[in-house]
Every structure is written in C-alpha cells, then in structure tokens.
Motif scaffolding. Structure first.
Motif, short mmCIF file in Angstrom:
data_model
loop_
_atom_site.label_atom_id
_atom_site.label_comp_id
_atom_site.label_asym_id
_atom_site.label_seq_id
_atom_site.Cartn_x
_atom_site.Cartn_y
_atom_site.Cartn_z
N LEU A 158 1.22 -1.24 0.31
CA LEU A 158 0.03 -0.03 -0.29
C LEU A 158 0.78 1.65 -0.13
CD1 LEU A 158 -2.99 1.39 -0.29
CD2 LEU A 158 -2.95 0.83 2.14
N ALA A 159 1.81 0.83 0.98
CA ALA A 159 3.11 2.04 0.88
C ALA A 159 3.49 2.79 -0.58
CB ALA A 159 4.32 2.39 2.15
N ASP A 160 4.51 1.69 -0.90
CA ASP A 160 4.50 1.48 -2.57
C ASP A 160 3.36 1.88 -3.31
OD1 ASP A 160 7.06 1.26 -4.19
OD2 ASP A 160 5.14 -0.69 -5.43
N HIS A 210 -4.29 5.58 6.19
CA HIS A 210 -4.72 6.76 7.58
C HIS A 210 -5.81 5.62 8.75
CE1 HIS A 210 -5.16 9.89 10.30
NE2 HIS A 210 -7.09 9.50 10.04
N GLU A 211 -6.26 4.97 8.35
CA GLU A 211 -7.45 3.52 9.59
C GLU A 211 -5.95 2.90 9.86
OE1 GLU A 211 -9.96 2.02 6.74
OE2 GLU A 211 -11.36 3.80 6.07
N ARG A 212 -5.25 2.83 9.13
CA ARG A 212 -4.55 1.36 9.12
C ARG A 212 -2.97 1.92 10.20
NH1 ARG A 212 -2.80 -2.69 4.41
NH2 ARG A 212 -5.12 -3.55 3.59
N GLY A 213 -3.39 3.19 10.45
CA GLY A 213 -2.03 4.17 10.77
C GLY A 213 -0.73 4.24 9.83
#
Length: 66
Positions: free
Chosen positions: A14-16, A58-61
């Motif tokens: 997800l970050a990628d 954001h939901e996952r932090g």
C-alpha cells in the motif's frame, strides 16, 4: 485500483502504491502545466485513487510522509 483491491494489499504494498500514484500524479500535473496533457480526466482519477489509498493507510495507521 478500486477500494477492495487496495484493502487486500499489505502495508508495504500500500505504501508503495501511494508512492507510485504520487509520482504519476506529479507527472500528470507537469504535463498539464506545459500543455502536453490531452486527457485531463486522468488528473481527477489520479487524485481519487491517491485519496482512497491515503484513507486506507490512515485507517491502518501507516505513516505515508516518508
């Protein structure tokens, strides 16, 4: 990529994806500013895709400001 597919990604993927979408959106904005962009609808879809990914992160932090 739709929301369901993004939710199936793990945190690193997800970050990628966020990094890739930001890079693509920057390129689209640059093309738009120089008058090279023919399909301006890509800007809207890119922004929405980024917003979806950032919301899930954001939901996952997940910290996305790297």
């Amino acid at each position: 990529m739709n929301t369901k597919d993004m939710r199936d990604l793990d945190d690193a993927e997800l970050a990628d994806h966020i990094k890739t979408v930001r890079r693509d959106l920057f390129g689209l904005r640059f093309q738009h500013a120089t008058g090279e962009l023919e399909n301006t609808a890509g800007l809207k879809t890119g922004k929405r895709d980024l917003a979806r990914a950032l919301t899930i992160a954001h939901e996952r932090g997940i910290d996305t400001n790297k």
